[in-house]
Design an enzyme around this catalytic site. Structure first.
Site, short mmCIF file in Angstrom:
data_model
loop_
_atom_site.label_atom_id
_atom_site.label_comp_id
_atom_site.label_asym_id
_atom_site.label_seq_id
_atom_site.Cartn_x
_atom_site.Cartn_y
_atom_site.Cartn_z
CB SER A 1 -8.77 9.75 27.51
OG SER A 1 -7.56 9.59 28.23
CE1 TYR B 1 -6.43 13.18 23.75
CE2 TYR B 1 -5.65 12.55 25.93
CZ TYR B 1 -6.28 12.22 24.74
OH TYR B 1 -6.78 10.95 24.55
#
Ligand SMILES: NC(=O)c1ccc[n+]([C@@H]2O[C@H](COP(=O)([O-])OP(=O)(O)OC[C@H]3O[C@@H](n4cnc5c(N)ncnc54)[C@H](OP(=O)(O)O)[C@@H]3O)[C@@H](O)[C@H]2O)c1
Length: 261
Positions: free
Chosen positions: A140, A153
């Site tokens: 990401s 995360y």
């Protein structure tokens, strides 16, 4: 390039994983699709029939003990060998760290990092012996800087990016390609869970589609690229953060991610 290759994709029941399954099927690859939701995998398998490729489903929770070993054994029994492993399954938990459920966070760490490492470790010996194979890991843009309110995360995705780059260096003379794709926001079910309620519209305003991510991931994998950030704005963001002090970067990131209420 991937015609009649066997491609194992985790998290294929929705979003980027489903789109990648479609893209590899278009290219004539045989698929092994992994996720927990059997009905979704069955529906996708029906859709993929138009491409005339074999699709094998494995219903599994990647976080359950022994699941990764079972998946690789079952996949090898079904298709013989794994030519491409796509580590896509992942979740993102959002919120103030001290208010988050630590068991849920640990579950995310196991899915986003441990399962990815274990699956990779299980498929690599055969690839090394054959001197061929591809690993595609989905990280990401969160991997490139601290992500307040997505503390854990973001850290899992930094792990995925750094793990992938290190592995690329270790494996590049052994005929195995490692590609890590780092999307910014993508319109998928990702934002439907994980406490994103206050951030959802903000996060999805500039979001790309899962098909766009799958297309660019497929292309970069075929080209043997090491790391790729889809989208010009996203790419620019990951370059700019390298030139600012870490505290400044963290505070800007916090302004973008902070809960609205
Ligand atoms: N959407 C974004 O904005 C975005 C941005 C950057 C990176 N990413 C990354 O892209 C990847 C795919 O996410 P997405 O956006 O496509 O989200 P998604 O639509 O929610 O897909 C997540 C996939 O992971 C599977 N999964 C979740 N928990 C699992 C478990 N315990 N065991 C097995 N499979 C599990 C889900 O299937 P089941 O629920 O059926 O198990 C689903 O197929 C993730 O790694 C995510 O971090 C997403």
């Amino acid at each position: 390039m991937f015609r009649q290759k066997n491609v194992l994709i985790t998290g294929a029941s929705s979003g980027i994983g489903s789109a990648l399954a479609e893209r590899f099927a278009q290219a004539g690859a045989q698929l092994v699709l992994v996720a927990r939701r059997k009905d979704r995998l069955t529906a996708l398998t029906k859709e993929l029939k138009v491409h005339g490729v074999a699709v094998h489903n494995i219903v599994a929770d990647l976080v359950e003990p022994g699941a990764c070993d079972r998946i690789v054994s079952e996949a090898k029994r079904a298709v013989g060998r794994i030519d491409v492993l796509v580590n896509n399954a992942g979740v993102g938990e959002y919120g103030r760290f001290h208010e988050q459920d630590v068991d849920v966070l640990e579950n995310m760490m196991q899915l986003n990092m441990s399962a990815l490492v274990r699956l990779t470790h299980r498929v690599l010996p055969d690839m090394i012996e054959r001197r061929s194979g591809h690993l595609l890991n989905i990280a990401s843009t969160a991997a490139f800087q601290p992500t307040p309110y997505m503390c854990v995360y973001g850290a899992t995705k930094s792990f995925v990016l750094n793990f992938s780059l290190s592995l690329w260096e270790e494996l590049r003379r052994r005929g195995i390609g490692v590609t890590c794709v780092c999307p910014g926001p993508v319109k998928t079910e990702f934002f439907d869970r994980g406490g994103f309620e206050t951030q959802k519209s903000h996060m999805t305003r500039l979001a790309m589609s899962a098909d766009q991510i799958a297309e660019s991931a497929y292309t970069k994998l075929s080209q043997g690229r090491t790391a790729h950030v889809p989208g010009m704005l996203n790419k620019l963001g990951t370059i700019l953060v390298r030139f600012a002090p870490l505290r400044t970067v963290t505070r800007i990131s916090s302004k973008l991610l902070a809960p609205k209420s």
